[in-house]
Design a protein around this motif. Structure first.
Motif, PDB file in Angstrom:
ATOM      1  N   GLU A  74       0.648  -1.187   0.039  1.00 39.88           N
ATOM      2  CA  GLU A  74       0.144  -0.002   0.073  1.00 39.88           C
ATOM      3  C   GLU A  74       1.074   1.228  -0.016  1.00 39.88           C
ATOM      4  OE1 GLU A  74      -3.273   2.128   2.950  1.00 39.88           O
ATOM      5  OE2 GLU A  74      -3.184  -0.047   2.922  1.00 39.88           O
ATOM      6  N   ALA A  75       0.979   2.195  -1.073  1.00 39.91           N
ATOM      7  CA  ALA A  75       1.851   2.876  -1.114  1.00 39.91           C
ATOM      8  C   ALA A  75       1.372   4.393  -0.590  1.00 39.91           C
ATOM      9  CB  ALA A  75       2.227   3.204  -2.710  1.00 39.91           C
ATOM     10  N   ASN A  76       2.167   5.210  -0.579  1.00 37.45           N
ATOM     11  CA  ASN A  76       1.741   6.608  -0.095  1.00 37.45           C
ATOM     12  C   ASN A  76       1.739   7.343  -1.564  1.00 37.45           C
ATOM     13  OD1 ASN A  76       1.994   6.796   2.799  1.00 37.45           O
ATOM     14  ND2 ASN A  76       4.132   6.289   2.563  1.00 37.45           N
ATOM     15  N   ALA A  92      12.787   4.798  -0.876  1.00 40.10           N
ATOM     16  CA  ALA A  92      12.049   3.265  -1.245  1.00 40.10           C
ATOM     17  C   ALA A  92      12.085   2.560   0.198  1.00 40.10           C
ATOM     18  CB  ALA A  92      12.774   2.491  -2.323  1.00 40.10           C
ATOM     19  N   THR A  93      11.377   3.098   1.149  1.00 31.79           N
ATOM     20  CA  THR A  93      11.306   2.367   2.444  1.00 31.79           C
ATOM     21  C   THR A  93       9.651   2.683   2.938  1.00 31.79           C
ATOM     22  OG1 THR A  93      11.579   4.987   3.695  1.00 31.79           O
ATOM     23  CG2 THR A  93      13.666   3.317   3.311  1.00 31.79           C
ATOM     24  N   LEU A  94       9.425   2.005   4.114  1.00 34.45           N
ATOM     25  CA  LEU A  94       8.328   1.945   4.835  1.00 34.45           C
ATOM     26  C   LEU A  94       8.300   2.847   5.622  1.00 34.45           C
ATOM     27  CD1 LEU A  94       6.010  -0.023   5.097  1.00 34.45           C
ATOM     28  CD2 LEU A  94       7.083  -1.128   7.045  1.00 34.45           C
ATOM     29  N   GLY A 104       8.700  11.494   0.348  1.00 34.31           N
ATOM     30  CA  GLY A 104       9.014  10.928   1.419  1.00 34.31           C
ATOM     31  C   GLY A 104       9.158   9.280   1.338  1.00 34.31           C
ATOM     32  N   ALA A 105       8.679   8.619   2.634  1.00 31.24           N
ATOM     33  CA  ALA A 105       8.565   7.340   2.094  1.00 31.24           C
ATOM     34  C   ALA A 105       7.647   6.962   1.377  1.00 31.24           C
ATOM     35  CB  ALA A 105       8.416   6.331   3.545  1.00 31.24           C
ATOM     36  N   ALA A 106       7.900   5.771   0.230  1.00 32.21           N
ATOM     37  CA  ALA A 106       7.184   5.561  -0.730  1.00 32.21           C
ATOM     38  C   ALA A 106       6.090   4.593  -0.383  1.00 32.21           C
ATOM     39  CB  ALA A 106       7.992   4.938  -1.814  1.00 32.21           C
ATOM     40  N   VAL A 107       6.246   3.664   0.773  1.00 28.51           N
ATOM     41  CA  VAL A 107       5.512   2.607   1.115  1.00 28.51           C
ATOM     42  C   VAL A 107       4.627   2.738   2.661  1.00 28.51           C
ATOM     43  CG1 VAL A 107       5.279   0.041   1.360  1.00 28.51           C
ATOM     44  CG2 VAL A 107       6.683   0.984  -0.471  1.00 28.51           C
ATOM     45  N   LYS A 108       3.676   2.462   2.721  1.00 29.02           N
ATOM     46  CA  LYS A 108       2.864   2.467   3.739  1.00 29.02           C
ATOM     47  C   LYS A 108       2.792   1.492   4.655  1.00 29.02           C
ATOM     48  CE  LYS A 108      -1.146   5.817   2.697  1.00 29.02           C
ATOM     49  NZ  LYS A 108      -2.557   5.895   2.538  1.00 29.02           N
ATOM     50  N   THR A 109       2.367   0.213   4.063  1.00 26.62           N
ATOM     51  CA  THR A 109       2.628  -1.250   4.453  1.00 26.62           C
ATOM     52  C   THR A 109       2.959  -2.104   3.356  1.00 26.62           C
ATOM     53  OG1 THR A 109       1.630  -2.666   5.965  1.00 26.62           O
ATOM     54  CG2 THR A 109       0.060  -1.450   4.375  1.00 26.62           C
ATOM     55  N   VAL A 110       3.100  -3.407   3.832  1.00 24.76           N
ATOM     56  CA  VAL A 110       3.452  -4.458   2.895  1.00 24.76           C
ATOM     57  C   VAL A 110       2.520  -5.591   3.474  1.00 24.76           C
ATOM     58  CG1 VAL A 110       5.033  -6.341   2.207  1.00 24.76           C
ATOM     59  CG2 VAL A 110       5.901  -4.032   2.620  1.00 24.76           C
ATOM     60  N   LYS A 111       1.845  -6.266   2.381  1.00 25.45           N
ATOM     61  CA  LYS A 111       0.822  -7.311   2.490  1.00 25.45           C
ATOM     62  C   LYS A 111       1.213  -8.600   1.695  1.00 25.45           C
ATOM     63  CE  LYS A 111      -2.702  -3.611   2.613  1.00 25.45           C
ATOM     64  NZ  LYS A 111      -4.040  -3.298   2.227  1.00 25.45           N
ATOM     65  N   LEU A 112       0.691  -9.579   2.366  1.00 22.63           N
ATOM     66  CA  LEU A 112       0.692 -10.939   1.353  1.00 22.63           C
ATOM     67  C   LEU A 112      -0.798 -10.682   0.874  1.00 22.63           C
ATOM     68  CD1 LEU A 112       2.110 -13.302   0.467  1.00 22.63           C
ATOM     69  CD2 LEU A 112       0.884 -14.566   2.750  1.00 22.63           C
ATOM     70  N   LEU A 113      -0.672 -11.305  -0.678  1.00 25.12           N
ATOM     71  CA  LEU A 113      -1.905 -11.340  -1.293  1.00 25.12           C
ATOM     72  C   LEU A 113      -1.871 -12.890  -1.627  1.00 25.12           C
ATOM     73  CD1 LEU A 113      -4.307  -9.630  -2.844  1.00 25.12           C
ATOM     74  CD2 LEU A 113      -2.785  -9.721  -4.713  1.00 25.12           C
TER      75      LEU A 113
END
Length: 190
Positions: A74-76, A92-94, A104-113
């Motif tokens: 889920e991206a910013n 390219a960080t969370l 700023g940080a490109a990623v809000k969260t990481v998920k498994l789909l």
């Protein structure tokens, strides 16, 4: 009960139990296989580790007739990769994007789909799944019928077929078809 559409009820999945890898291995071993429960458990444990490893390498893993597993983010919403007013470069960080920041940080969260494939796609599930009211929902329907008959209203008191229109008092989200925390009723998918 509070719902988006007050007064309506929605069918939900009533899960019977949750099985871990060792319980699935025991189930598989009970199917007259030449492999012991321990062997199956070892293979499955290694399989889980390998799938996780491959996903973290940026690969997708397709298990035929089950699911395609992959990581997603889920991206910013960055306005720019570089902000010349602050000399800040997107990373390219969370993390969270500061209020008013353009980068700023490109990623809000990481998920498994897990995306259904083969025999468990939505269309295939529609052909195979069986629906039934839970005991609680069936009792609620019977009580409503009895109350209607007791008051002299023996007409149709609502749809009590297996279409999800009555009997469940647990789902508060009419768009949620993913199962979950069933509080009383819904289709029993077994």
């Amino acid at each position: 009960m509070q719902t988006e559409e007050e007064g309506k009820t929605y069918a939900r999945v009533s899960y019977k139990e949750s099985l871990d890898v060792s319980e699935v291995a025991a189930h598989m071993a009970s199917h007259n296989t030449i492999y012991s429960e321990g062997t199956i458990l070892g293979v499955m444990t290694d399989f889980v580790k390998c799938v996780r490893h491959l996903i973290l390498e940026g690969k997708t893993v397709k298990i035929e007739n089950l699911a395609i597993f992959k990581a997603t983010v889920e991206a910013n919403g960055l306005q720019s990769l570089y902000d010349p007013t602050t000399d800040r470069v997107a990373s390219a960080t969370l993390g969270t994007l500061a209020e008013g920041a353009v980068t700023g940080a490109a990623v809000k969260t990481v998920k498994l789909l897990a995306q259904a494939t083969g025999d468990v796609t939505r269309d295939e599930l529609k052909k195979s799944v069986k629906f039934a009211w839970s005991d609680k929902a069936a009792a609620e329907i019977a009580a409503a019928k009895a109350a209607a008959i007791g008051t002299g209203n023996s007409g149709n008191t609502g749809n009590t077929g297996n279409t999800g229109n009555t009997g469940n008092t647990g789902n508060t989200d009419p768009t949620d078809d993913g199962g979950g925390d069933n509080q009383g009723g819904g289709p029993d998918m077994g």
